[in-house]
Write an enzyme that holds these catalytic residues in place. Sequence first.
Site, PDB file in Angstrom:
ATOM      1  CB  SER A   1      -0.861  -0.018   1.263  1.00  0.00           C
ATOM      2  OG  SER A   1      -1.435   1.241   1.492  1.00  0.00           O
TER       3      SER A   1
ATOM      4  CE1 TYR B   1      -3.798  -2.833   5.761  1.00  0.00           C
ATOM      5  CE2 TYR B   1      -3.345  -0.514   5.308  1.00  0.00           C
ATOM      6  CZ  TYR B   1      -3.622  -1.793   4.855  1.00  0.00           C
ATOM      7  OH  TYR B   1      -3.705  -2.035   3.500  1.00  0.00           O
TER       8      TYR B   1
ATOM      9  CE  LYS C   1      -1.446  -4.583   3.531  1.00  0.00           C
ATOM     10  NZ  LYS C   1      -1.702  -5.851   2.844  1.00  0.00           N
TER      11      LYS C   1
HETATM   12  P1  NAD Z   1     -11.004  -7.144   1.363  1.00  0.00           P
HETATM   13  O1  NAD Z   1     -11.177  -7.175   2.826  1.00  0.00           O
HETATM   14  O2  NAD Z   1     -12.174  -6.857   0.507  1.00  0.00           O
HETATM   15  O3  NAD Z   1     -10.384  -8.548   0.880  1.00  0.00           O
HETATM   16  C1  NAD Z   1      -9.500  -9.293   1.677  1.00  0.00           C
HETATM   17  C2  NAD Z   1      -9.982 -10.746   1.685  1.00  0.00           C
HETATM   18  O4  NAD Z   1      -9.079 -11.506   2.484  1.00  0.00           O
HETATM   19  C3  NAD Z   1     -11.376 -10.918   2.279  1.00  0.00           C
HETATM   20  O5  NAD Z   1     -12.177 -11.650   1.386  1.00  0.00           O
HETATM   21  C4  NAD Z   1     -11.128 -11.670   3.579  1.00  0.00           C
HETATM   22  O6  NAD Z   1     -12.188 -12.546   3.885  1.00  0.00           O
HETATM   23  C5  NAD Z   1      -9.828 -12.398   3.280  1.00  0.00           C
HETATM   24  N1  NAD Z   1      -9.015 -12.703   4.458  1.00  0.00           N
HETATM   25  C6  NAD Z   1      -8.669 -11.893   5.486  1.00  0.00           C
HETATM   26  N2  NAD Z   1      -7.896 -12.543   6.371  1.00  0.00           N
HETATM   27  C7  NAD Z   1      -7.735 -13.792   5.887  1.00  0.00           C
HETATM   28  C8  NAD Z   1      -7.040 -14.933   6.351  1.00  0.00           C
HETATM   29  N3  NAD Z   1      -6.363 -14.922   7.496  1.00  0.00           N
HETATM   30  N4  NAD Z   1      -7.069 -16.059   5.594  1.00  0.00           N
HETATM   31  C9  NAD Z   1      -7.768 -16.103   4.447  1.00  0.00           C
HETATM   32  N5  NAD Z   1      -8.445 -15.053   3.957  1.00  0.00           N
HETATM   33  C10 NAD Z   1      -8.434 -13.911   4.678  1.00  0.00           C
HETATM   34  O7  NAD Z   1      -9.803  -6.145   1.055  1.00  0.00           O
HETATM   35  P2  NAD Z   1      -9.330  -5.507  -0.345  1.00  0.00           P
HETATM   36  O8  NAD Z   1      -9.726  -4.089  -0.362  1.00  0.00           O
HETATM   37  O9  NAD Z   1      -9.704  -6.382  -1.470  1.00  0.00           O
HETATM   38  O10 NAD Z   1      -7.759  -5.537  -0.108  1.00  0.00           O
HETATM   39  C11 NAD Z   1      -6.944  -6.608  -0.561  1.00  0.00           C
HETATM   40  C12 NAD Z   1      -5.517  -6.382  -0.130  1.00  0.00           C
HETATM   41  O11 NAD Z   1      -5.054  -5.139  -0.646  1.00  0.00           O
HETATM   42  C13 NAD Z   1      -5.339  -6.300   1.390  1.00  0.00           C
HETATM   43  O12 NAD Z   1      -4.121  -6.946   1.728  1.00  0.00           O
HETATM   44  C14 NAD Z   1      -5.229  -4.822   1.654  1.00  0.00           C
HETATM   45  O13 NAD Z   1      -4.489  -4.534   2.812  1.00  0.00           O
HETATM   46  C15 NAD Z   1      -4.532  -4.336   0.396  1.00  0.00           C
HETATM   47  N6  NAD Z   1      -4.794  -2.913   0.098  1.00  0.00           N
HETATM   48  C16 NAD Z   1      -6.088  -2.473   0.015  1.00  0.00           C
HETATM   49  C17 NAD Z   1      -6.355  -1.136  -0.234  1.00  0.00           C
HETATM   50  C18 NAD Z   1      -7.773  -0.633  -0.302  1.00  0.00           C
HETATM   51  O14 NAD Z   1      -7.976   0.575  -0.169  1.00  0.00           O
HETATM   52  N7  NAD Z   1      -8.783  -1.457  -0.535  1.00  0.00           N
HETATM   53  C19 NAD Z   1      -5.287  -0.246  -0.414  1.00  0.00           C
HETATM   54  C20 NAD Z   1      -3.978  -0.718  -0.330  1.00  0.00           C
HETATM   55  C21 NAD Z   1      -3.749  -2.077  -0.069  1.00  0.00           C
END
Ligand code: NAD
Length: 337
Positions: A124, A148, A152
């Site tokens: 991120s 958080y 990362k």
């Molecule tokens: P999201 O919460 O929609 O998707 C994450 C998925 O991971 C969910 O379906 C959840 O059920 C699953 N999950 C969580 N812990 C788990 C575990 N221990 N084992 C198996 N599955 C697990 O989030 P997103 O927005 O799709 O983000 C995806 C990734 O991108 C994350 O790592 C997040 O930190 C990163 N990210 C997101 C953003 C944002 O703004 N959405 C920005 C930068 C980075």
Amino acid sequence: MNVLVTGGMGYIGSHTCIQLLQANITPIIFDNLYNSKASVTSRLHEVTGQELAFVKGDIRDKELLVSTMRQYNIDAVIHFAGLKAVGESVQKPLEYYDNNVNGTLVLVDAMREAGVNSLIFSSSATVYGDPHTVPITEDFPTSATNPYGRSKLMVEECLTDFQKANPDWSITLLRYFNPVGSHQSGRLGEDPQGIPNNLMPFVAQVAVGRREYLSVFGDDYATPDGTGVRDYIHVMDLADGHIAALTKVGDRSGLHTFNLGTGNGSSVLDMVKAFEQASGKSIAYKIAPRRAGDIAECWADPAKAEKELGWKATRSLQQMTQDTWRWQSENPNGYPE
Ligand code: NAD
Ligand code: UDP
């Protein structure tokens, strides 16, 4: 090619699965449904016409990971799974370090055992902390201001050390800026549980009548209109960035780091205006105090990804807001249970 997609039922993961199939790459979803719903699989089927493999499991379950990778002859892993709410991470740091840091270490250990050595990790822009200048290039100093962000950063550092010790591995760190928007079908989108933390889903819920008004966190930043400026990127562009990373450097050993952003900054009020145009709804808002930990402005220099991956974001702010509105208005309560 078969790719294990951890967190593939979530917002970014599900959209990436669509683009993987489009590129003739087979995604196998591995998700514990902590922050997503099982009905995502039927929506994916509807949109792609294909039945996707889904394994319900936790990334901290090494045995299940190893057997899944063997069963499906996995060639590479795209690792989205994790917890992502900044505020919650301050309240529950152990859960965040366990899921995000420990979970990733277990995953890498499982990959090693299953003989899979290509990994793409969801990082991120938060790892840049409060940047001294914008746009941000990949060599900017990194720092963290909350658990958080620290999780990362810790994962990035662990993976960097691991890749050094295992030079035949390909590890790619993708630093996302602000993903927004939805698949153009209106069948998949962002479905936050409870009160949304992020701007776009909050605005969309105001438009659809689920929330009364938006609180704009601060209008006294040193930005053109005083509100915070971010680099909003369409989730389908972000998804395409993963395909580019997988196909361009996924089989090239080394540690690869890329910003995935558009290179454009938009303020909170720019986003409100764009959303009003896309939806034809007026968005009520009130100016509120700054949110703790927020920075004034943050946008990417995405030149490295363009040069090395041949990838560039192409979807406009109008597409981001129109697609968000289609998803929100057609699924006012998100995915069915
Ligand atoms: P999201 O919460 O929609 O998707 C994450 C998925 O991971 C969910 O379906 C959840 O059920 C699953 N999950 C969580 N812990 C788990 C575990 N221990 N084992 C198996 N599955 C697990 O989030 P997103 O927005 O799709 O983000 C995806 C990734 O991108 C994350 O790592 C997040 O930190 C990163 N990210 C997101 C953003 C944002 O703004 N959405 C920005 C930068 C980075
Ligand atoms: N923001 C806001 N009201 C909200 C949510 C967010 O004013 O209800 C602002 C926030 O202060 C920041 C921008 O919108 O300037 C993007 O915030 P978001 O949480 O979506 O992403 P961040 O960049 O913080 O990860």
